[in-house]
Scaffold this motif. Structure first.
Motif, mmCIF file in Angstrom:
data_model
loop_
_atom_site.group_PDB
_atom_site.id
_atom_site.type_symbol
_atom_site.label_atom_id
_atom_site.label_comp_id
_atom_site.label_asym_id
_atom_site.label_seq_id
_atom_site.Cartn_x
_atom_site.Cartn_y
_atom_site.Cartn_z
ATOM 1 N N SER A 95 0.841 -1.194 0.000
ATOM 2 C CA SER A 95 0.000 0.000 0.000
ATOM 3 C C SER A 95 0.874 1.241 0.000
ATOM 4 N N LEU A 96 0.353 2.311 -0.604
ATOM 5 C CA LEU A 96 0.981 3.620 -0.524
ATOM 6 C C LEU A 96 0.398 4.365 0.677
ATOM 7 N N ILE A 97 1.237 5.153 1.361
ATOM 8 C CA ILE A 97 0.775 5.850 2.555
ATOM 9 C C ILE A 97 1.079 7.342 2.462
ATOM 10 N N ALA A 98 0.197 8.144 3.064
ATOM 11 C CA ALA A 98 0.407 9.576 3.260
ATOM 12 C C ALA A 98 0.147 9.841 4.734
ATOM 13 N N ARG A 99 1.124 10.452 5.419
ATOM 14 C CA ARG A 99 1.067 10.573 6.884
ATOM 15 C C ARG A 99 1.302 12.010 7.315
ATOM 16 N N ALA A 100 0.474 12.499 8.219
ATOM 17 C CA ALA A 100 0.647 13.835 8.797
ATOM 18 C C ALA A 100 0.616 13.697 10.317
ATOM 19 N N GLY A 101 1.530 14.399 10.993
ATOM 20 C CA GLY A 101 1.603 14.257 12.443
ATOM 21 C C GLY A 101 2.057 15.520 13.140
ATOM 22 N N MET A 102 1.830 15.553 14.464
ATOM 23 C CA MET A 102 2.284 16.638 15.326
ATOM 24 C C MET A 102 2.998 16.020 16.523
ATOM 25 N N ASN A 103 4.120 16.626 16.925
ATOM 26 C CA ASN A 103 4.900 16.119 18.051
ATOM 27 C C ASN A 103 5.317 17.257 18.975
ATOM 28 N N VAL A 104 5.365 16.932 20.262
ATOM 29 C CA VAL A 104 5.922 17.845 21.260
ATOM 30 C C VAL A 104 6.995 17.076 22.003
ATOM 31 N N GLY A 105 8.227 17.587 21.972
ATOM 32 C CA GLY A 105 9.334 16.891 22.621
ATOM 33 C C GLY A 105 10.172 17.827 23.461
ATOM 34 N N ASP A 106 10.944 17.245 24.360
ATOM 35 C CA ASP A 106 11.835 18.005 25.223
ATOM 36 C C ASP A 106 13.272 17.692 24.825
ATOM 37 N N ALA A 107 14.003 18.715 24.349
ATOM 38 C CA ALA A 107 15.385 18.515 23.949
ATOM 39 C C ALA A 107 16.288 18.266 25.146
ATOM 40 N N GLY A 108 15.831 18.581 26.341
ATOM 41 C CA GLY A 108 16.571 18.272 27.551
ATOM 42 C C GLY A 108 17.757 19.185 27.791
ATOM 43 N N GLY A 109 18.382 19.013 28.943
ATOM 44 C CA GLY A 109 19.528 19.828 29.305
ATOM 45 C C GLY A 109 20.832 19.227 28.831
ATOM 46 N N GLY A 110 21.832 20.051 28.700
ATOM 47 C CA GLY A 110 23.153 19.612 28.279
ATOM 48 C C GLY A 110 24.167 19.788 29.396
ATOM 49 N N PRO A 111 25.432 19.849 29.067
ATOM 50 C CA PRO A 111 26.467 20.034 30.084
ATOM 51 C C PRO A 111 26.349 21.404 30.747
ATOM 52 N N SER A 112 26.897 21.530 31.952
ATOM 53 C CA SER A 112 26.796 22.779 32.701
ATOM 54 C C SER A 112 27.601 23.899 32.072
ATOM 55 N N SER A 113 28.645 23.568 31.341
ATOM 56 C CA SER A 113 29.461 24.595 30.684
ATOM 57 C C SER A 113 29.761 24.171 29.260
ATOM 58 N N LEU A 114 29.752 25.140 28.358
ATOM 59 C CA LEU A 114 30.019 24.899 26.947
ATOM 60 C C LEU A 114 31.129 25.829 26.476
ATOM 61 N N PRO A 115 31.936 25.416 25.516
ATOM 62 C CA PRO A 115 33.062 26.245 25.064
ATOM 63 C C PRO A 115 32.627 27.400 24.173
ATOM 64 N N ASP A 116 33.430 28.414 24.142
ATOM 65 C CA ASP A 116 33.286 29.519 23.199
ATOM 66 C C ASP A 116 31.909 30.168 23.193
ATOM 67 N N ALA A 117 31.461 30.549 24.339
ATOM 68 C CA ALA A 117 30.223 31.327 24.466
ATOM 69 C C ALA A 117 28.989 30.582 23.962
ATOM 70 N N SER A 118 29.097 29.283 23.721
ATOM 71 C CA SER A 118 27.904 28.508 23.407
ATOM 72 C C SER A 118 27.031 28.497 24.650
ATOM 73 N N THR A 119 25.755 28.542 24.477
ATOM 74 C CA THR A 119 24.870 28.642 25.635
ATOM 75 C C THR A 119 23.622 27.817 25.411
#
Length: 241
Positions: free
Chosen positions: A162-186
């Motif tokens: 069968s051929l399919i056509a799909r539409a969706g909506m998502n809500v996600g949490d990218a979560g936290g990263g390290p406490s410090s990042l190099p070169d002014a990354s935030t």
């Protein structure tokens, strides 16, 4: 994060046990589908580790789904992958979004060849950010839970494809990263990511057949060729041995 991964792993193991059990019920079908299309992200700054002026972004997404269907219900496990470049051009930041989700959908037959599936999903979303700072490369992994809803149309080309056509909506949490990042990354103050997607693809459905007990070839008599039953009267003075 570890609890979410363990829950998904146990669910996947339980899912893998369904096909052998389904062999006892002819209403089960095993399905495999591959789809590709576009995903539109809102709150795009949640996907970047640098100050980001863009509020949304569209990128290519690929999906693979393994599922089983029983009458009007469909269950599945899906893997999605989206790769994109963020607006932090100076450091060539790239983000990869991967999702592993469990699906529950309901089926409705619209015509003999067209059917619709609608349902919801829950899973884990992982985000990997990579960028270069001079001669050194950096990589940061983040992740959290994702929830989604979708609707899918299937047009049957044959009994199994069968051929399919799909539409969706998502809500996600990218979560936290390290406490410090190099070169002014935030880390951005917002880590929640909302997305909508539209994809197309193909699904292969394999019906699970039950095994029938076969009789010996000598007992298989064609219809209309059954032998006639003949009665025989034994004389009173004849001894049957």
């Amino acid at each position: 994060m570890n609890k979410i991964c363990k829950t998904l792993a146990l669910a996947a193991i339980a899912f893998a046990a369904v096909p052998p059990l389904a062999a006892q019920d002819p209403d089960w079908r095993i399905t495999y589908d591959v789809a590709a299309g576009l995903t539109h992200y809102r709150n795009y700054s949640g996907l970047s580790l640098r100050p980001d002026a863009q509020s949304d972004y569209t990128a290519m997404t690929s999906q693979f789904t393994l599922g089983v269907e029983h009458k009007r219900l469909a269950f599945g496990v899906r893997y999605s992958n989206t790769g994109l470049n963020t607006s932090a051009i100076a450091i060539d930041e790239r983000a990869t979004v991967q999702e592993v989700s469990l699906l529950l959908r309901a089926k409705v037959e619209l015509t003999p060849r067209l059917e619709m599936l609608a349902g919801a999903s829950v899973g884990y979303m992982g985000v990997t950010n990579r960028w270069n700072d001079g001669n050194r490369g950096y990589s940061v992994n983040r992740g959290g839970m994702t929830l989604g809803t979708e609707i899918e149309l299937r047009y049957r080309l044959s009994r199994s494809i069968s051929l399919i056509a799909r539409a969706g909506m998502n809500v996600g949490d990218a979560g936290g990263g390290p406490s410090s990042l190099p070169d002014a990354s935030t880390m951005g103050t917002r880590t929640t990511v909302f997305s909508t997607s539209c994809l197309g693809g193909v699904v292969i459905g394999i019906p699970v057949k039950t095994k029938k007990l076969s009789s010996p070839e000598a007992l298989n008599v064609p219809e209309g060729k059954q032998p006639l039953l003949v009665s025989y009267d034994v004389p009173e003075n004849e001894v049957v041995r």
